[in-house]
Enzyme design. Structure first.
Site, PDB file in Angstrom:
ATOM      1  N   CYS A  36       0.817  -1.224   0.000  1.00 60.39           N
ATOM      2  CA  CYS A  36       0.000   0.000   0.000  1.00 60.39           C
ATOM      3  C   CYS A  36       0.845   1.265   0.000  1.00 60.39           C
ATOM      4  O   CYS A  36       0.337   2.342  -0.259  1.00 60.39           O
ATOM      5  CB  CYS A  36      -0.952   0.009   1.194  1.00 60.39           C
ATOM      6  N   ASP A  38       2.315   2.688   2.617  1.00 66.83           N
ATOM      7  CA  ASP A  38       2.331   3.406   3.888  1.00 66.83           C
ATOM      8  C   ASP A  38       3.669   3.206   4.587  1.00 66.83           C
ATOM      9  O   ASP A  38       4.209   2.105   4.616  1.00 66.83           O
ATOM     10  CB  ASP A  38       1.223   2.905   4.822  1.00 66.83           C
ATOM     11  N   CYS A  61      -2.236   6.943   3.958  1.00 68.36           N
ATOM     12  CA  CYS A  61      -3.638   7.315   3.834  1.00 68.36           C
ATOM     13  C   CYS A  61      -4.202   7.832   5.167  1.00 68.36           C
ATOM     14  O   CYS A  61      -3.519   7.849   6.182  1.00 68.36           O
ATOM     15  CB  CYS A  61      -4.441   6.108   3.354  1.00 68.36           C
ATOM     16  N   CYS A 105      -3.357  -0.776   8.585  1.00 69.26           N
ATOM     17  CA  CYS A 105      -2.810   0.490   9.096  1.00 69.26           C
ATOM     18  C   CYS A 105      -2.641   0.437  10.614  1.00 69.26           C
ATOM     19  O   CYS A 105      -1.640   0.921  11.154  1.00 69.26           O
ATOM     20  CB  CYS A 105      -3.709   1.658   8.708  1.00 69.26           C
TER      21      CYS A 105
END
Length: 151
Positions: A36, A38, A61, A105
Site C-alpha cells: 500500500c 504506507d 492514507c 494500518c
C-alpha cells in the site's frame, strides 16, 4: 469525506496528535507496507521506564495517519511494558473501527511502536524476550512481509 471512516478516524486524520520528530529519541521504529506504500516512523523518549514523549511521521492514507496518531496517544505516559501490550485491534477499537481493507494500518502502528521499543532495549542493553518482536525483521523493522493477525 466519510468513505466508511468513523468520526474518530476523521478527527485524528484532520487533527493528528504528536506529529513530528524528537531530537534525541530513546528509540525510533520505522515500518512500511510495500503493497500500500504506507510508511510510519515512531520516536520515543523514555525516562525511568516511562514513555514521556512520543512523536510520529507517517506517509500514508487517512487510516495510516489516524492509526499513528491514536497509537501515540495510547502509549504516552505509559511504561514501556504497557506500550508493548498495544495491539492493532486496540488501536482500531479506539478509533471506533477501521474499514476491513484498512486494518493493516493499525497493524503498522502497533509494529512501529514495538520497533521503537526494540531499539530502546537494544541501545540500553536491556534484555528482552525475542518472541515479543517476532513479527519484525532481523533489523527490528517490518518491511511489509508480515500478515495481519487479528485477535
Amino acid at each position: 469525506m466519510s468513505l466508511g471512516y468513523s468520526e474518530k478516524v476523521i478527527e485524528h486524520f484532520t487533527n493528528p496528535r504528536n506529529v513530528g520528530e524528537l531530537a534525541n529519541p530513546s528509540g525510533v521504529g520505522e515500518v512500511g507496507n510495500a503493497q500500500c506504500g504506507d510508511i510510519m516512523r515512531v520516536y520515543l523518549q523514555v525516562e525511568n521506564d516511562i514513555i514521556t514523549d512520543v512523536k510520529f511521521k507517517t506517509f500514508g492514507c487517512a487510516s495510516a495517519i489516524a492509526s499513528s496518531s491514536m497509537a501515540t496517544e495510547m502509549i504516552k505516559g505509559k511504561t514501556v511494558g504497557e506500550a508493548l501490550e498495544l495491539t492493532n485491534k486496540a488501536v482500531a477499537q479506539a478509533l471506533d473501527g477501521l474499514p476491513p481493507v484498512k486494518m493493516h494500518c493499525s497493524l503498522l502502528a502497533e509494529q512501529a511502536v514495538k520497533s521503537a521499543i526494540k531499539m530502546y532495549y537494544d541501545n540500553n542493553g536491556i534484555a528482552y524476550d525475542a518472541a515479543l518482536f517476532a513479527k519484525l525483521g532481523e533489523d527490528g523493522h517490518d518491511h511489509g512481509h508480515g500478515d495481519l493477525v487479528e485477535e
